[in-house]
Scaffold this active site. Structure first.
Site, short mmCIF file in Angstrom:
data_model
loop_
_atom_site.label_atom_id
_atom_site.label_comp_id
_atom_site.label_asym_id
_atom_site.label_seq_id
_atom_site.Cartn_x
_atom_site.Cartn_y
_atom_site.Cartn_z
N TYR A 53 52.49 -47.25 29.02
CA TYR A 53 51.58 -47.53 27.91
C TYR A 53 52.18 -48.57 26.97
CZ TYR A 53 48.79 -43.33 29.02
OH TYR A 53 48.00 -42.37 29.62
N GLY A 223 35.10 -43.70 25.41
CA GLY A 223 34.38 -44.17 24.23
C GLY A 223 32.90 -44.35 24.47
#
Length: 338
Positions: A53, A223
């Site tokens: 990440y 999302g």
């Protein structure tokens, strides 16, 4: 905040976990620290990161997320935090890992190198949950499980889990662990949301029968279930706005999450949430938590003002009429994400 056990392990966690994959790129350090503090104060004690990440993978940023989480970790009692991170599996799926020049694998060398680097970046001497980020079905599970067992015996890791695994892979890993007498995967971290219920087809039964906990990621459909992509919208800075403007695997992932079917189902889920008097984000998180095979739902935000809708799901139990309305949409628009 409710608490649940991870698999058959000694570790019990809040049933909401804060994911960190935007920290260090889309979300700067100051905002990330504010988000982490707000979640901790609300009772979330489970935090998930990864050596690869933030996403999308980029050599400019890789490892920054663990550094930010490590900086924050120093401000909290270590025993109050259940910390999860991941080792990059082979780069043959959606992403090419920027770690080790993309030459990642689940063999002894790669796992040992990865865990030492993660411990350093996180500023801790142990990881509560160490996960394989994606599997390598061409590599025998023996080597992977043996080295993970070594990490647990050395005290560097408490328990282990897998991510993006299949029914075959999870059962094969469990059988291998039983045959070798090593540690076994206590958790599986896979995609699971109102728009992607494939986990229920086979993996849910494996989890129930074998005592493995799902810790689902993308409960808000990346999302999409917030409604921000409805009507062809492409919000500035949003992940899939970026992906859909790219080529190759990122564009393919964008189309998997944002497509005609997923937007149609999202529209109907938004109507159900409005009728029930809650935001679609709150409903999506609450729905994910309301499954017997789920231990903790991994949520993610890029801005602090997005946290409140998630926290609203902390003690929420969706009534039967809402669950039935959701199931009706899922029957009529099957597998919106393919």
């Amino acid at each position: 905040m409710q608490r649940r056990r991870l698999g058959k392990s000694a570790i019990v966690v809040s049933d909401i976990c804060m994911g960190t994959m935007t920290f260090g790129s889309q979300t700067d350090e100051a905002e990330a620290l504010r988000i982490l503090d707000q979640c901790f104060e609300a009772g979330i004690d489970f935090y998930d990161t990864a050596e690869g990440y933030p996403v999308p993978p980029d050599p400019k940023y890789v490892g920054r997320t663990e550094e930010i989480v490590g900086k924050w970790l120093k401000t909290k009692p270590r025993d109050a935090i259940i910390l999860a991170t991941k080792v990059s599996g082979p780069s043959h799926v959606w992403f090419r890992s920027p770690k080790r020049e993309g030459m990642t694998a689940l063999d002894r060398r790669n796992i040992m190198v990865a865990v030492e680097e993660s411990l350093k970046k996180l500023g801790t001497d142990y990881i509560d949950l160490y996960q394989t980020h994606w599997p390598d079905h061409e590599l025998p599970y023996d080597e992977t499980m043996e080295v993970l067992d070594e990490l647990v015996r050395d005290g560097k890791v408490r328990i282990v889990g897998c991510s993006n695994e299949t029914s075959w892979g999870l059962m094969k890993s469990i059988q291998t662990a039983e045959r070798l007498g090593t540690v076994r995967y206590q958790t599986i971290q896979n995609n699971f949301s109102l728009n992607n219920r494939r986990f229920e087809d086979e993996l849910a039964q494996v989890c129930r029968m074998e005592g493995v906990s799902l810790i689902p990621y993308s409960p808000i459909g990346g999302g999409v279930l917030s409604g921000k992509y409805q009507g062809g919208a492409r919000p500035d800075g949003a992940r899939f706005s970026k992906y859909l403007a790219m080529e190759g695997r990122q564009a393919a992932m964008g189309r998997r999450f944002v497509n005609e079917q997923s937007l149609a189902s999202t529209e109907r889920f938004m109507a159900i949430a409005a009728e029930a008097g809650m935001s679609p984000v709150t409903m999506a998180v609450a729905w994910s938590k309301q499954h017997d095979f789920v231990a903790s739902t991994i949520v993610g935000v890029s801005k602090q003002d997005q946290v409140a809708e998630i926290l609203a799901a902390a003690d929420l139990v969706l009534p039967d009429d809402v669950m039935k309305a959701i199931d009706k949409v899922s029957r009529e628009i099957r597998y919106p994400m393919g």
